[in-house]
Design a protein around this motif. Sequence first.
Motif, PDB file in Angstrom:
ATOM      1  N   LYS A  40       0.801  -1.224   0.000  1.00 11.42           N
ATOM      2  CA  LYS A  40       0.000   0.000   0.000  1.00 11.42           C
ATOM      3  C   LYS A  40       0.836   1.278   0.000  1.00 11.42           C
ATOM      4  N   GLY A  41       2.123   1.156  -0.323  1.00 11.09           N
ATOM      5  CA  GLY A  41       3.006   2.320  -0.348  1.00 11.09           C
ATOM      6  C   GLY A  41       4.024   2.339   0.762  1.00 11.09           C
ATOM      7  N   ASP A  42       4.024   1.308   1.614  1.00 14.47           N
ATOM      8  CA  ASP A  42       4.992   1.253   2.706  1.00 14.47           C
ATOM      9  C   ASP A  42       6.393   0.905   2.212  1.00 14.47           C
ATOM     10  N   TYR A  43       6.480   0.307   1.024  1.00 17.74           N
ATOM     11  CA  TYR A  43       7.771  -0.030   0.418  1.00 17.74           C
ATOM     12  C   TYR A  43       7.778   0.488  -1.022  1.00 17.74           C
ATOM     13  N   PHE A  44       8.957   0.867  -1.475  1.00 20.45           N
ATOM     14  CA  PHE A  44       9.080   1.484  -2.797  1.00 20.45           C
ATOM     15  C   PHE A  44      10.321   0.945  -3.489  1.00 20.45           C
ATOM     16  N   ILE A  45      10.144   0.394  -4.695  1.00 17.85           N
ATOM     17  CA  ILE A  45      11.258  -0.062  -5.524  1.00 17.85           C
ATOM     18  C   ILE A  45      11.398   0.912  -6.687  1.00 17.85           C
ATOM     19  N   ASP A  46      12.558   1.519  -6.801  1.00 12.37           N
ATOM     20  CA  ASP A  46      12.832   2.513  -7.836  1.00 12.37           C
ATOM     21  C   ASP A  46      14.066   2.070  -8.608  1.00 12.37           C
ATOM     22  N   ALA A  47      13.916   1.799  -9.897  1.00 12.76           N
ATOM     23  CA  ALA A  47      15.029   1.346 -10.726  1.00 12.76           C
ATOM     24  C   ALA A  47      15.194   2.282 -11.916  1.00 12.76           C
ATOM     25  N   ASP A  48      16.407   2.330 -12.437  1.00 12.74           N
ATOM     26  CA  ASP A  48      16.686   3.221 -13.565  1.00 12.74           C
ATOM     27  C   ASP A  48      17.790   2.612 -14.417  1.00 12.74           C
ATOM     28  N   TYR A  49      17.491   2.392 -15.706  1.00 14.72           N
ATOM     29  CA  TYR A  49      18.520   1.945 -16.648  1.00 14.72           C
ATOM     30  C   TYR A  49      18.687   3.014 -17.719  1.00 14.72           C
ATOM     31  N   LEU A  50      19.940   3.365 -18.005  1.00 12.47           N
ATOM     32  CA  LEU A  50      20.245   4.378 -19.010  1.00 12.47           C
ATOM     33  C   LEU A  50      21.336   3.887 -19.934  1.00 12.47           C
ATOM     34  N   PHE A  51      21.083   3.994 -21.233  1.00 11.54           N
ATOM     35  CA  PHE A  51      22.125   3.802 -22.238  1.00 11.54           C
ATOM     36  C   PHE A  51      22.233   5.093 -23.025  1.00 11.54           C
ATOM     37  N   GLU A  52      23.472   5.564 -23.197  1.00 14.21           N
ATOM     38  CA  GLU A  52      23.636   6.795 -23.953  1.00 14.21           C
ATOM     39  C   GLU A  52      24.959   6.832 -24.700  1.00 14.21           C
ATOM     40  N   ILE A  53      24.913   7.437 -25.848  1.00 17.14           N
ATOM     41  CA  ILE A  53      26.102   7.842 -26.606  1.00 17.14           C
ATOM     42  C   ILE A  53      26.115   9.359 -26.527  1.00 17.14           C
ATOM     43  N   TYR A  54      27.152   9.915 -25.881  1.00 18.38           N
ATOM     44  CA  TYR A  54      27.044  11.297 -25.439  1.00 18.38           C
ATOM     45  C   TYR A  54      28.286  12.111 -25.780  1.00 18.38           C
ATOM     46  N   PRO A  55      28.308  12.822 -26.907  1.00 19.19           N
ATOM     47  CA  PRO A  55      29.362  13.818 -27.144  1.00 19.19           C
ATOM     48  C   PRO A  55      29.242  14.943 -26.126  1.00 19.19           C
ATOM     49  N   ASN A  56      30.372  15.370 -25.564  1.00 18.14           N
ATOM     50  CA  ASN A  56      30.329  16.330 -24.471  1.00 18.14           C
ATOM     51  C   ASN A  56      31.575  17.210 -24.505  1.00 18.14           C
ATOM     52  N   SER A  57      31.628  18.172 -23.594  1.00 19.46           N
ATOM     53  CA  SER A  57      32.776  19.072 -23.480  1.00 19.46           C
ATOM     54  C   SER A  57      33.463  18.881 -22.135  1.00 19.46           C
ATOM     55  N   PHE A  58      34.780  19.116 -22.117  1.00 24.50           N
ATOM     56  CA  PHE A  58      35.583  18.961 -20.908  1.00 24.50           C
ATOM     57  C   PHE A  58      36.578  20.110 -20.846  1.00 24.50           C
ATOM     58  N   TRP A  59      36.664  20.758 -19.661  1.00 21.04           N
ATOM     59  CA  TRP A  59      37.575  21.889 -19.486  1.00 21.04           C
ATOM     60  C   TRP A  59      38.695  21.582 -18.485  1.00 21.04           C
ATOM     61  N   GLY A  60      38.694  20.399 -17.903  1.00 18.98           N
ATOM     62  CA  GLY A  60      39.640  20.083 -16.856  1.00 18.98           C
ATOM     63  C   GLY A  60      38.959  20.032 -15.501  1.00 18.98           C
ATOM     64  N   ILE A  61      39.742  19.808 -14.463  1.00 18.25           N
ATOM     65  CA  ILE A  61      39.228  19.649 -13.109  1.00 18.25           C
ATOM     66  C   ILE A  61      39.664  20.827 -12.248  1.00 18.25           C
ATOM     67  N   GLY A  62      38.725  21.368 -11.477  1.00 16.64           N
ATOM     68  CA  GLY A  62      39.049  22.476 -10.587  1.00 16.64           C
ATOM     69  C   GLY A  62      38.130  23.662 -10.789  1.00 16.64           C
ATOM     70  N   PRO A  63      38.189  24.639  -9.885  1.00 15.56           N
ATOM     71  CA  PRO A  63      37.277  25.789  -9.925  1.00 15.56           C
ATOM     72  C   PRO A  63      37.702  26.909 -10.869  1.00 15.56           C
ATOM     73  N   GLU A  64      38.912  26.837 -11.438  1.00 14.80           N
ATOM     74  CA  GLU A  64      39.413  27.959 -12.234  1.00 14.80           C
ATOM     75  C   GLU A  64      39.881  27.516 -13.622  1.00 14.80           C
ATOM     76  N   THR A  65      39.294  26.502 -14.192  1.00 12.48           N
ATOM     77  CA  THR A  65      39.703  26.056 -15.525  1.00 12.48           C
ATOM     78  C   THR A  65      39.354  27.116 -16.569  1.00 12.48           C
ATOM     79  N   PRO A  66      40.294  27.491 -17.423  1.00 14.86           N
ATOM     80  CA  PRO A  66      40.034  28.555 -18.396  1.00 14.86           C
ATOM     81  C   PRO A  66      39.137  28.087 -19.533  1.00 14.86           C
ATOM     82  N   GLU A  67      38.431  29.027 -20.117  1.00 12.36           N
ATOM     83  CA  GLU A  67      37.502  28.724 -21.199  1.00 12.36           C
ATOM     84  C   GLU A  67      38.206  28.103 -22.401  1.00 12.36           C
TER      85      GLU A  67
END
Length: 371
Positions: A103-130
């Motif tokens: 009656k809602g006392d238990y909850f099963i939540d599942a998630d499957y994701l497949f993706e091919i994802y071109p993306n951008s990367f600037w490096g790691i840290g708070p001051e990576t230049p554009e």
Amino acid sequence: MGKRILHFLTLILVPLTLNAQGRPEEFVKTDTIGKKKNIKFIGLPIAFYTPETEFGVGGGGQMFLLNNTNQYNQRLSNILFSGIYTTAGQIMFNVTPQVYLGKGDYFIDADYLFEIYPNSFWGIGPETPEENEEFYEQTTHKVKLRFLKRLPPDLNFGLTYNFANHQVTEVLSGGLLDSGDILGADRTVISGIGAEFNLDTRNNTGSPTNGQLFEIGAHFSSPILGATHGFNKFTLDLRNYAPVGTWGTLATQIFVENNFGDVPFQGMAFFGGSNSARGYFYGRFLDKNMYVVQAEYRYQFKPRWKLAAFGLFGSVAGDAQDLLRFNSLKPGYGAGVRFKLLKEQGTWLRLDIGNGKDGQNGIYFGINEAF
């Protein structure tokens, strides 16, 4: 003519909700389905826009299990699935079962994701230049399982399992990811268990106007369970929704993420996106630690129209104690408009324009509030 335009918008522009991370997350759900059948299926066209994906289109469906209902909030068990293609060249397929037991006392939540994802990367840290920006492409299989127990009246607690296989298929020759100095630059497997706890008194999960959310999570990735890197992730999400007058709402949020250990870049905290830091590209800044503080005033000036204005600040850092360095603070601000799709449902189309530091900006079109 007005009714025809609204009908067209409902069929064509019903998109997926965009998460803090700038990715589509869930379909619009309806509580108006009749109970004459055990199963109800609806098809859903999808359209949305974010700076990370540009325009996204696709389709999917939602199957409701009408005999499995959370009787405490009348939410139905359901299975969502979607297929999406974006003008940035990304392909995403997602399946999300959500099943209530007892009656809602238990909850099963599942998630499957497949993706091919071109993306951008600037490096790691708070001051990576554009000018550091480089493009890469990644193929991902991701699974998340949650089993939660309701502790009356508003507490939920449970265990989680997370698995992700990130295969970087293309990088810039001679770039940061090609140097071999970035963990996860070729392949990352995240695999581990965790625990989540939340106290949720919101009157609506998509567009709340009253209540609070307190959520804390701890997740662990370990080579014992097949991970390529061992690290721990802790998250804290505090939200408050306070009525202001008859038609206004002041929404506030504090979100903190801390990672410890050998953290690949895919497992780090990503600053930006359509939910947590509008005005910044999702992942423009990333590191082991992050916090975001944001506030938004929402004013419903007509039954089906709202205006909103928001402000935020936050940062990322390799060491948690460096998060409060003001020279790396990243402020943002913006405004938007919302339109209620149907009079009898609390589902709102959202259009926001956000601005950040050093000319960062973004346009966000999706469903329901950012937080």
